[in-house]
Scaffold this motif. Structure first.
Motif, PDB file in Angstrom:
ATOM      1  N   ASP A   8      26.586  -0.371 -75.285  1.00 45.29           N
ATOM      2  CA  ASP A   8      26.008   0.719 -74.510  1.00 45.29           C
ATOM      3  C   ASP A   8      24.521   0.889 -74.815  1.00 45.29           C
ATOM      4  OD1 ASP A   8      28.369   1.668 -73.028  1.00 45.29           O
ATOM      5  OD2 ASP A   8      29.142   2.020 -75.039  1.00 45.29           O
ATOM      6  N   ASP A   9      24.109   0.644 -76.064  1.00 39.58           N
ATOM      7  CA  ASP A   9      22.685   0.637 -76.399  1.00 39.58           C
ATOM      8  C   ASP A   9      21.967  -0.428 -75.571  1.00 39.58           C
ATOM      9  OD1 ASP A   9      22.474   2.563 -78.602  1.00 39.58           O
ATOM     10  OD2 ASP A   9      23.564   1.105 -79.798  1.00 39.58           O
ATOM     11  N   PHE A  40      25.209   8.435 -74.854  1.00 38.77           N
ATOM     12  CA  PHE A  40      25.453   7.457 -73.784  1.00 38.77           C
ATOM     13  C   PHE A  40      25.844   8.105 -72.459  1.00 38.77           C
ATOM     14  CE2 PHE A  40      26.463   5.101 -77.749  1.00 38.77           C
ATOM     15  CZ  PHE A  40      25.301   4.350 -77.769  1.00 38.77           C
ATOM     16  N   PHE A  44      23.613   7.694 -69.227  1.00 40.21           N
ATOM     17  CA  PHE A  44      24.033   7.111 -67.944  1.00 40.21           C
ATOM     18  C   PHE A  44      23.650   8.031 -66.795  1.00 40.21           C
ATOM     19  CE2 PHE A  44      27.728   4.810 -70.250  1.00 40.21           C
ATOM     20  CZ  PHE A  44      26.878   3.815 -70.681  1.00 40.21           C
ATOM     21  N   MET A  66      28.019  -0.394 -66.318  1.00 40.20           N
ATOM     22  CA  MET A  66      27.963   1.006 -66.711  1.00 40.20           C
ATOM     23  C   MET A  66      29.308   1.687 -66.454  1.00 40.20           C
ATOM     24  SD  MET A  66      25.525   4.083 -65.302  1.00 40.20           S
ATOM     25  CE  MET A  66      24.015   3.485 -66.035  1.00 40.20           C
ATOM     26  N   SER A  69      32.006   1.185 -69.065  1.00 47.71           N
ATOM     27  CA  SER A  69      31.803   1.690 -70.419  1.00 47.71           C
ATOM     28  C   SER A  69      32.800   2.803 -70.746  1.00 47.71           C
ATOM     29  CB  SER A  69      30.389   2.264 -70.557  1.00 47.71           C
ATOM     30  OG  SER A  69      30.265   2.995 -71.759  1.00 47.71           O
ATOM     31  N   TRP A  71      32.092   5.316 -72.355  1.00 45.43           N
ATOM     32  CA  TRP A  71      31.321   6.554 -72.318  1.00 45.43           C
ATOM     33  C   TRP A  71      31.072   7.042 -70.899  1.00 45.43           C
ATOM     34  CZ3 TRP A  71      30.831   9.246 -76.579  1.00 45.43           C
ATOM     35  CH2 TRP A  71      30.928   8.583 -77.786  1.00 45.43           C
TER      36      TRP A  71
END
Length: 95
Positions: A8-9, A40, A44, A66, A69, A71
Motif C-alpha cells: 500500500d505504501d 492508507f 486512497f 487500489m 487493497s 485498506w
C-alpha cells in the motif's frame, strides 16, 4: 519504531508520482505524508479525489490494485470515484 514498506505504501507512492507528473505538488506532498503516517484508507480517498479534481485519469491497473487493497473501503469516496472511472473505461472489478 519504523514500519517496513508495504504494497500500500508503494501504491500510494505511484499516485504521488502521478500527481507530481501533473504538477500537483501540494497534493503529492499531502498524499506522501498520509502514506508515511500509514493512513492508507484516507490516502486512497485523497488520491482519488485529487485525481478527479485535477482531471487526472490514473491507469486502470492502479485503480484495480487500489480496489484490491485490504485498506480499501467499500462505499468510500475512493470507491465511488474508482467505480466511475471503471465504468468509463468499460472495466469491472471482481467483488
Amino acid at each position: 519504531m519504523p514500519r517496513g514498506t508495504t504494497p500500500d505504501d508503494l501504491l500510494l507512492g505511484k499516485f504521488v508520482k502521478i500527481l507530481e507528473d501533473h504538477k500537483r505538488y501540494r497534493e503529492a506532498e499531502l498524499l506522501d505524508a498520509t502514506a508515511i503516517a500509514g493512513g492508507f484508507a484516507a490516502g486512497f480517498d485523497f488520491a482519488m479525489q485529487a485525481c478527479k479534481t485535477s482531471g487526472i485519469v490514473p491507469p486502470t491497473h492502479l485503480v484495480h490494485e487500489m480496489m484490491s487493497s485490504p485498506w480499501f473501503e467499500k462505499g468510500s469516496y475512493a470507491d465511488d470515484i474508482c467505480q466511475e472511472l471503471l465504468k468509463k473505461d468499460g472495466s469491472t472489478i471482481a467483488s
